[in-house]
Motif scaffolding. Structure first.
Motif, PDB file in Angstrom:
ATOM      1  N   GLU A  96      30.977  59.064  64.453  1.00  0.00           N
ATOM      2  CA  GLU A  96      30.317  59.692  65.607  1.00  0.00           C
ATOM      3  C   GLU A  96      31.292  59.831  66.764  1.00  0.00           C
ATOM      4  OE1 GLU A  96      26.753  57.673  66.728  1.00  0.00           O
ATOM      5  OE2 GLU A  96      25.879  57.753  64.725  1.00  0.00           O
ATOM      6  N   GLY A  97      32.014  58.752  67.051  1.00  0.00           N
ATOM      7  CA  GLY A  97      32.989  58.793  68.136  1.00  0.00           C
ATOM      8  C   GLY A  97      34.157  59.708  67.817  1.00  0.00           C
ATOM      9  N   TRP A  98      34.628  59.661  66.580  1.00  0.00           N
ATOM     10  CA  TRP A  98      35.729  60.538  66.176  1.00  0.00           C
ATOM     11  C   TRP A  98      35.348  61.997  66.345  1.00  0.00           C
ATOM     12  CZ3 TRP A  98      36.864  57.755  60.872  1.00  0.00           C
ATOM     13  CH2 TRP A  98      37.495  56.538  61.134  1.00  0.00           C
ATOM     14  N   ARG A  99      34.149  62.345  65.913  1.00  0.00           N
ATOM     15  CA  ARG A  99      33.700  63.741  65.979  1.00  0.00           C
ATOM     16  C   ARG A  99      33.737  64.244  67.417  1.00  0.00           C
ATOM     17  NH1 ARG A  99      30.571  67.542  63.344  1.00  0.00           N
ATOM     18  NH2 ARG A  99      30.668  66.293  61.452  1.00  0.00           N
ATOM     19  N   GLU A 100      33.224  63.456  68.348  1.00  0.00           N
ATOM     20  CA  GLU A 100      33.231  63.851  69.757  1.00  0.00           C
ATOM     21  C   GLU A 100      34.653  64.060  70.262  1.00  0.00           C
ATOM     22  OE1 GLU A 100      31.094  61.052  72.076  1.00  0.00           O
ATOM     23  OE2 GLU A 100      29.159  61.425  71.093  1.00  0.00           O
ATOM     24  N   LEU A 137      37.899  60.650  49.491  1.00  0.00           N
ATOM     25  CA  LEU A 137      38.108  61.730  50.444  1.00  0.00           C
ATOM     26  C   LEU A 137      38.675  62.939  49.702  1.00  0.00           C
ATOM     27  CD1 LEU A 137      39.726  59.561  53.244  1.00  0.00           C
ATOM     28  CD2 LEU A 137      37.437  60.565  53.315  1.00  0.00           C
ATOM     29  N   PRO A 138      37.875  63.972  49.490  1.00  0.00           N
ATOM     30  CA  PRO A 138      38.345  65.147  48.746  1.00  0.00           C
ATOM     31  C   PRO A 138      39.337  65.977  49.551  1.00  0.00           C
ATOM     32  CG  PRO A 138      36.119  65.532  49.573  1.00  0.00           C
ATOM     33  CD  PRO A 138      36.454  64.097  49.879  1.00  0.00           C
ATOM     34  N   SER A 139      40.098  66.796  48.850  1.00  0.00           N
ATOM     35  CA  SER A 139      41.091  67.641  49.511  1.00  0.00           C
ATOM     36  C   SER A 139      40.407  68.711  50.367  1.00  0.00           C
ATOM     37  CB  SER A 139      41.997  68.307  48.476  1.00  0.00           C
ATOM     38  OG  SER A 139      41.238  69.129  47.614  1.00  0.00           O
ATOM     39  N   ILE A 140      41.078  69.101  51.440  1.00  0.00           N
ATOM     40  CA  ILE A 140      40.600  70.174  52.331  1.00  0.00           C
ATOM     41  C   ILE A 140      41.780  71.100  52.585  1.00  0.00           C
ATOM     42  CG2 ILE A 140      39.599  70.740  54.571  1.00  0.00           C
ATOM     43  CD1 ILE A 140      38.426  67.926  54.672  1.00  0.00           C
ATOM     44  N   ILE A 152      37.565  71.865  60.082  1.00  0.00           N
ATOM     45  CA  ILE A 152      38.622  71.229  60.878  1.00  0.00           C
ATOM     46  C   ILE A 152      38.212  69.805  61.239  1.00  0.00           C
ATOM     47  CG2 ILE A 152      39.676  71.208  63.175  1.00  0.00           C
ATOM     48  CD1 ILE A 152      41.141  73.110  61.505  1.00  0.00           C
ATOM     49  N   ILE A 153      36.963  69.652  61.654  1.00  0.00           N
ATOM     50  CA  ILE A 153      36.461  68.328  62.042  1.00  0.00           C
ATOM     51  C   ILE A 153      36.528  67.369  60.861  1.00  0.00           C
ATOM     52  CG2 ILE A 153      34.447  67.047  62.860  1.00  0.00           C
ATOM     53  CD1 ILE A 153      33.573  69.640  64.310  1.00  0.00           C
ATOM     54  N   GLN A 154      36.079  67.825  59.689  1.00  0.00           N
ATOM     55  CA  GLN A 154      36.099  66.973  58.513  1.00  0.00           C
ATOM     56  C   GLN A 154      37.524  66.626  58.097  1.00  0.00           C
ATOM     57  OE1 GLN A 154      33.560  65.414  57.085  1.00  0.00           O
ATOM     58  NE2 GLN A 154      32.254  66.299  58.672  1.00  0.00           N
ATOM     59  N   ARG A 155      38.449  67.563  58.262  1.00  0.00           N
ATOM     60  CA  ARG A 155      39.841  67.292  57.928  1.00  0.00           C
ATOM     61  C   ARG A 155      40.399  66.167  58.801  1.00  0.00           C
ATOM     62  NH1 ARG A 155      44.520  70.250  59.683  1.00  0.00           N
ATOM     63  NH2 ARG A 155      43.482  70.078  61.715  1.00  0.00           N
ATOM     64  N   PHE A 165      41.660  62.313  57.836  1.00  0.00           N
ATOM     65  CA  PHE A 165      42.942  61.726  58.214  1.00  0.00           C
ATOM     66  C   PHE A 165      42.743  60.372  58.915  1.00  0.00           C
ATOM     67  CE2 PHE A 165      45.189  65.967  57.969  1.00  0.00           C
ATOM     68  CZ  PHE A 165      46.151  65.549  57.061  1.00  0.00           C
ATOM     69  N   LEU A 166      41.753  60.303  59.798  1.00  0.00           N
ATOM     70  CA  LEU A 166      41.496  59.056  60.515  1.00  0.00           C
ATOM     71  C   LEU A 166      41.050  57.953  59.562  1.00  0.00           C
ATOM     72  CD1 LEU A 166      39.762  60.518  63.687  1.00  0.00           C
ATOM     73  CD2 LEU A 166      41.927  59.277  63.637  1.00  0.00           C
ATOM     74  N   HIS A 167      40.260  58.315  58.552  1.00  0.00           N
ATOM     75  CA  HIS A 167      39.819  57.318  57.582  1.00  0.00           C
ATOM     76  C   HIS A 167      41.001  56.707  56.830  1.00  0.00           C
ATOM     77  CE1 HIS A 167      35.531  56.834  57.605  1.00  0.00           C
ATOM     78  NE2 HIS A 167      35.321  58.137  57.647  1.00  0.00           N
ATOM     79  N   THR A 168      42.006  57.516  56.551  1.00  0.00           N
ATOM     80  CA  THR A 168      43.157  56.991  55.809  1.00  0.00           C
ATOM     81  C   THR A 168      43.943  55.975  56.615  1.00  0.00           C
ATOM     82  OG1 THR A 168      44.686  58.757  56.533  1.00  0.00           O
ATOM     83  CG2 THR A 168      43.388  59.168  54.532  1.00  0.00           C
TER      84      THR A 168
END
Length: 300
Positions: free
Chosen positions: A121-125, A256-259, A96-99, A103-106
């Protein structure tokens, strides 16, 4: 006066004004406002959540980028959620976190590898906090299984992430020019500056050749670009290759691979999301403060 200089002056004035409201009195306490009788002893914690303290220095550090009460409340909210999530053993699936990070990277522009790592790091938190908060707020609610299954059958695809590539390119007329571009890249030249100098793509050259993040299933991503990009490492440039509009050299910022999620994998998150919709309340930690022993300088 330049915008950068003006912004710098504003920041200095803001910090100075905040600092001017804080001063030592005879009892070595700090007055937070001339209009309020709230006093702070810098040697004591400014908040305590079930025994876990937030120090004066931590709060002061937060003040540099925000306002005191708001920043302190945010810090308390995060500590409250972290403690309750640990008690309830609420852990967020890495998938879920990686998904969400994908999305944020896009939605971001060009970032260096170092900048990207720092942002993540900030996004993960923030992602972990949001999902833990959502599950804590809906802990006493339950969505019927048939309703969940029906919702997944209709909208399950919206929880998946489709593979995408974040690209820049330089398009030239012939391989000779393209080889010259690659030679200059090998010598350390900037891809962005070379795109401005050499690229024949008028739509992107002034933006350093940046194409953005494009889903690999998109009709806007040429087949030749996808084939080349999927063989590349992140933050690298390609050898010249024949493209639809000439000879291209591409820079892969990120692949960014599919999830994709099964029903069981996404079920807990889908259930809390639907429960939040039924509650019709904002995603705020305020209701959770009653479950822990919170003391802070602004009140109960």
């Amino acid at each position: 006066m330049s915008k950068k200089l003006l912004l710098g002056i504003i920041v200095v004035l803001l910090i100075t004004n905040i600092a001017s409201l804080l001063f030592w009195n005879q009892e070595e306490k700090r007055v937070i406002s001339e209009d309020e009788d709230t006093q702070i002893n810098s040697t004591e914690p400014v908040a305590s959540i079930a025994g876990e303290e937030i120090t004066y220095q931590q709060w002061m550090d937060a003040l540099r980028t925000g306002h005191g009460e708001k920043e302190l409340k945010t810090m308390i909210d995060k500590e409250v959620v972290e403690q309750l999530a640990e008690e309830e053993k609420i852990e967020i699936d890495e998938k879920i976190i990686q998904r969400d990070i994908a999305f944020l990277h896009t939605m971001q522009g060009v970032m260096t590898e170092e900048e990207s790592s720092k942002e993540e790091e900030g996004w993960r938190e923030d992602i972990i906090y949001r999902y833990q908060l959502e599950q804590l707020l809906t802990a006493d609610m339950s969505i019927p299984e048939d309703e969940l299954q029906s919702y997944y059958d209709s909208y399950g695809d919206q929880y998946n992430f489709s593979s995408s590539v974040q690209l820049s390119h330089i398009v030239v007329d012939d391989f000779e020019t393209a080889e010259k571009v690659v030679s200059e890249l090998d010598e350390g030249a900037s891809f962005e500056l070379l795109a401005r100098e050499y690229s024949t793509d008028e739509e992107t050259k002034n933006n350093g050749g940046y194409l953005g993040s494009i889903y690999t299933s998109s009709q806007f991503l040429p087949n030749s670009y996808e084939e080349v990009a999927l063989e590349m490492e992140d933050h690298s440039y390609s050898e010249p290759f024949r493209a639809e509009s000439g000879v291209a050299v591409i820079y892969l910022h990120r692949n960014l691979p599919s999830i994709e999620f099964t029903y069981e994998e996404i079920k807990p998150y889908m259930e809390s999301e639907l429960a939040m919709q039924e509650l019709e309340q904002n995603l705020t930690a305020d209701p959770l403060w009653e479950q822990v022993d919170v003391e802070w300088i602004y009140g109960e």
